[in-house]
Design a protein around this motif. Sequence first.
Motif, PDB file in Angstrom:
ATOM      1  N   SER A 171     -63.917 -55.448 -29.261  1.00 17.36           N
ATOM      2  CA  SER A 171     -64.995 -56.304 -28.764  1.00 17.36           C
ATOM      3  C   SER A 171     -65.226 -57.400 -29.801  1.00 17.36           C
ATOM      4  N   TYR A 172     -65.025 -58.660 -29.400  1.00 18.98           N
ATOM      5  CA  TYR A 172     -65.146 -59.771 -30.330  1.00 18.98           C
ATOM      6  C   TYR A 172     -66.612 -60.143 -30.534  1.00 18.98           C
ATOM      7  N   GLY A 173     -66.949 -60.468 -31.780  1.00 21.69           N
ATOM      8  CA  GLY A 173     -68.280 -60.950 -32.092  1.00 21.69           C
ATOM      9  C   GLY A 173     -68.431 -62.421 -31.740  1.00 21.69           C
ATOM     10  N   LYS A 174     -69.620 -62.960 -31.959  1.00 19.63           N
ATOM     11  CA  LYS A 174     -69.931 -64.328 -31.550  1.00 19.63           C
ATOM     12  C   LYS A 174     -69.027 -65.355 -32.237  1.00 19.63           C
ATOM     13  N   VAL A 175     -68.840 -65.221 -33.541  1.00 17.25           N
ATOM     14  CA  VAL A 175     -68.036 -66.198 -34.277  1.00 17.25           C
ATOM     15  C   VAL A 175     -66.561 -66.059 -33.917  1.00 17.25           C
ATOM     16  N   SER A 176     -66.050 -64.840 -33.873  1.00 14.42           N
ATOM     17  CA  SER A 176     -64.637 -64.634 -33.558  1.00 14.42           C
ATOM     18  C   SER A 176     -64.308 -65.123 -32.157  1.00 14.42           C
ATOM     19  N   ASP A 177     -65.186 -64.840 -31.209  1.00 12.05           N
ATOM     20  CA  ASP A 177     -64.949 -65.255 -29.821  1.00 12.05           C
ATOM     21  C   ASP A 177     -64.920 -66.777 -29.705  1.00 12.05           C
ATOM     22  N   ALA A 178     -65.899 -67.447 -30.311  1.00 11.41           N
ATOM     23  CA  ALA A 178     -65.949 -68.912 -30.229  1.00 11.41           C
ATOM     24  C   ALA A 178     -64.769 -69.543 -30.968  1.00 11.41           C
ATOM     25  N   ALA A 179     -64.404 -68.984 -32.127  1.00 13.44           N
ATOM     26  CA  ALA A 179     -63.282 -69.543 -32.892  1.00 13.44           C
ATOM     27  C   ALA A 179     -61.967 -69.408 -32.134  1.00 13.44           C
ATOM     28  N   LEU A 180     -61.767 -68.272 -31.460  1.00 15.15           N
ATOM     29  CA  LEU A 180     -60.534 -68.090 -30.688  1.00 15.15           C
ATOM     30  C   LEU A 180     -60.491 -69.052 -29.502  1.00 15.15           C
ATOM     31  N   LYS A 181     -61.614 -69.245 -28.822  1.00 14.49           N
ATOM     32  CA  LYS A 181     -61.657 -70.204 -27.719  1.00 14.49           C
ATOM     33  C   LYS A 181     -61.371 -71.617 -28.220  1.00 14.49           C
ATOM     34  N   CYS A 182     -61.863 -71.934 -29.397  1.00 14.26           N
ATOM     35  CA  CYS A 182     -61.589 -73.246 -29.983  1.00 14.26           C
ATOM     36  C   CYS A 182     -60.098 -73.393 -30.277  1.00 14.26           C
ATOM     37  N   ALA A 183     -59.486 -72.343 -30.816  1.00 14.87           N
ATOM     38  CA  ALA A 183     -58.057 -72.391 -31.119  1.00 14.87           C
ATOM     39  C   ALA A 183     -57.224 -72.591 -29.862  1.00 14.87           C
ATOM     40  N   VAL A 184     -57.604 -71.936 -28.779  1.00 12.25           N
ATOM     41  CA  VAL A 184     -56.885 -72.093 -27.511  1.00 12.25           C
ATOM     42  C   VAL A 184     -56.961 -73.536 -27.029  1.00 12.25           C
ATOM     43  N   GLN A 185     -58.132 -74.160 -27.157  1.00 11.37           N
ATOM     44  CA  GLN A 185     -58.280 -75.539 -26.703  1.00 11.37           C
ATOM     45  C   GLN A 185     -57.506 -76.509 -27.584  1.00 11.37           C
ATOM     46  N   VAL A 186     -57.494 -76.272 -28.890  1.00 11.93           N
ATOM     47  CA  VAL A 186     -56.736 -77.144 -29.784  1.00 11.93           C
ATOM     48  C   VAL A 186     -55.250 -77.042 -29.459  1.00 11.93           C
ATOM     49  N   ARG A 187     -54.774 -75.835 -29.222  1.00 12.72           N
ATOM     50  CA  ARG A 187     -53.357 -75.682 -28.913  1.00 12.72           C
ATOM     51  C   ARG A 187     -53.003 -76.348 -27.587  1.00 12.72           C
ATOM     52  N   ALA A 188     -53.898 -76.291 -26.616  1.00 10.47           N
ATOM     53  CA  ALA A 188     -53.641 -76.961 -25.338  1.00 10.47           C
ATOM     54  C   ALA A 188     -53.490 -78.466 -25.547  1.00 10.47           C
ATOM     55  N   GLU A 189     -54.321 -79.023 -26.423  1.00 15.35           N
ATOM     56  CA  GLU A 189     -54.219 -80.463 -26.693  1.00 15.35           C
ATOM     57  C   GLU A 189     -52.928 -80.790 -27.417  1.00 15.35           C
ATOM     58  N   VAL A 190     -52.566 -79.970 -28.403  1.00 15.67           N
ATOM     59  CA  VAL A 190     -51.334 -80.202 -29.155  1.00 15.67           C
ATOM     60  C   VAL A 190     -50.126 -80.141 -28.232  1.00 15.67           C
ATOM     61  N   ASN A 191     -50.105 -79.171 -27.344  1.00 14.68           N
ATOM     62  CA  ASN A 191     -48.985 -79.042 -26.403  1.00 14.68           C
ATOM     63  C   ASN A 191     -48.945 -80.220 -25.443  1.00 14.68           C
ATOM     64  N   ALA A 192     -50.124 -80.685 -24.993  1.00 16.95           N
ATOM     65  CA  ALA A 192     -50.162 -81.829 -24.084  1.00 16.95           C
ATOM     66  C   ALA A 192     -49.611 -83.086 -24.760  1.00 16.95           C
ATOM     67  N   GLU A 193     -49.960 -83.304 -26.008  1.00 17.22           N
ATOM     68  CA  GLU A 193     -49.449 -84.462 -26.738  1.00 17.22           C
ATOM     69  C   GLU A 193     -47.949 -84.347 -26.965  1.00 17.22           C
ATOM     70  N   ALA A 194     -47.481 -83.120 -27.264  1.00 13.50           N
ATOM     71  CA  ALA A 194     -46.049 -82.929 -27.490  1.00 13.50           C
ATOM     72  C   ALA A 194     -45.243 -83.190 -26.228  1.00 13.50           C
ATOM     73  N   GLU A 195     -45.831 -82.936 -25.067  1.00 12.52           N
ATOM     74  CA  GLU A 195     -45.144 -83.164 -23.799  1.00 12.52           C
ATOM     75  C   GLU A 195     -45.297 -84.595 -23.303  1.00 12.52           C
ATOM     76  N   GLY A 196     -45.998 -85.424 -24.081  1.00 14.64           N
ATOM     77  CA  GLY A 196     -46.167 -86.823 -23.702  1.00 14.64           C
ATOM     78  C   GLY A 196     -47.184 -87.041 -22.612  1.00 14.64           C
ATOM     79  N   SER A 197     -48.095 -86.103 -22.406  1.00 14.40           N
ATOM     80  CA  SER A 197     -49.100 -86.238 -21.359  1.00 14.40           C
ATOM     81  C   SER A 197     -50.115 -87.308 -21.742  1.00 14.40           C
ATOM     82  N   GLU A 198     -50.467 -88.139 -20.767  1.00 20.56           N
ATOM     83  CA  GLU A 198     -51.465 -89.178 -21.010  1.00 20.56           C
ATOM     84  C   GLU A 198     -52.881 -88.657 -20.844  1.00 20.56           C
TER      85      GLU A 198
END
Length: 266
Positions: A171-198
């Motif tokens: 069971s993730y705590g408040k900080v761990s849960d928010a930090a993991l969600k942030c990491a998922v969003q950052v990776r989505a952006e990095v992947n979008a830029e790598a694929e040349g998405s506008e």
Amino acid sequence: PVYLTPQALMGSVLWTDEPSNEDVLAMLHPVFGDEAPLDVPSTTPPKVTEVEGEAGADEELDDLRWTRDICAYPLRDAGVTRLTQSVLDKLAERRIVLPDAEVLVRRCVTALLVGHLVLQGPPGTGKTTLARALADAFDVRLLESTATSEWSPFHVVGGLRPAPDGSLQPSYGKVSDAALKCAVQVRAEVNAEAEGSETLPPYQGTWLLIGEFNRADIDKAIGSLYTLLSSTDPENLLRSPVDLWFESDGRQQLWVPSRFRIIAAM
């Protein structure tokens, strides 16, 4: 058993012909047979088979070592003037009046560009509204929680909790849960830029707002995160992953993104 013979006065209220066990069983509906069972709603909580949230890929569910690779990406926009004006506009829309608003907001924006932020003031002075306006200006998703005197590392980092089947599950705590969600969003952006998405994702990360921060025992609740929270510098974050001792192999360390922020109100 031996039954007494009813007396004349009691004969009208007592059985004079007691049914046998066979008679009673014959009057009951059979428990087993071809009849369909009664449709009685179950009171047992359903077993969770999927992980809720934005992490949907198999590797996200099985391994967290990928968070190490994306923790160095900074916030998109470091324009203090533009961010300050955006926050002021949002406060004006919500009819929030603050003393020396431009100076205060500029200080908050500058603080968030380099680290975390603590807002202190009497109740009802707009701390939560200001935090939400800051998150909107930075294009981040804001998760909100309220601290209590009962907060412990379980509520902040996480631990094990009983599952419906009697086992223990992470069971993730408040900080761990928010930090993991942030990491998922950052990776989505990095992947979008790598694929040349506008088109980039609408949020560049996730932040955490903790209200009534002064109610928590700070040393007990977040003492294990002092080094991590001391700086958002990538080198510090690489050396200070969150220890998820309750997780399985490959998921016992979480590297927090450089974009992650905590806003505490007290």
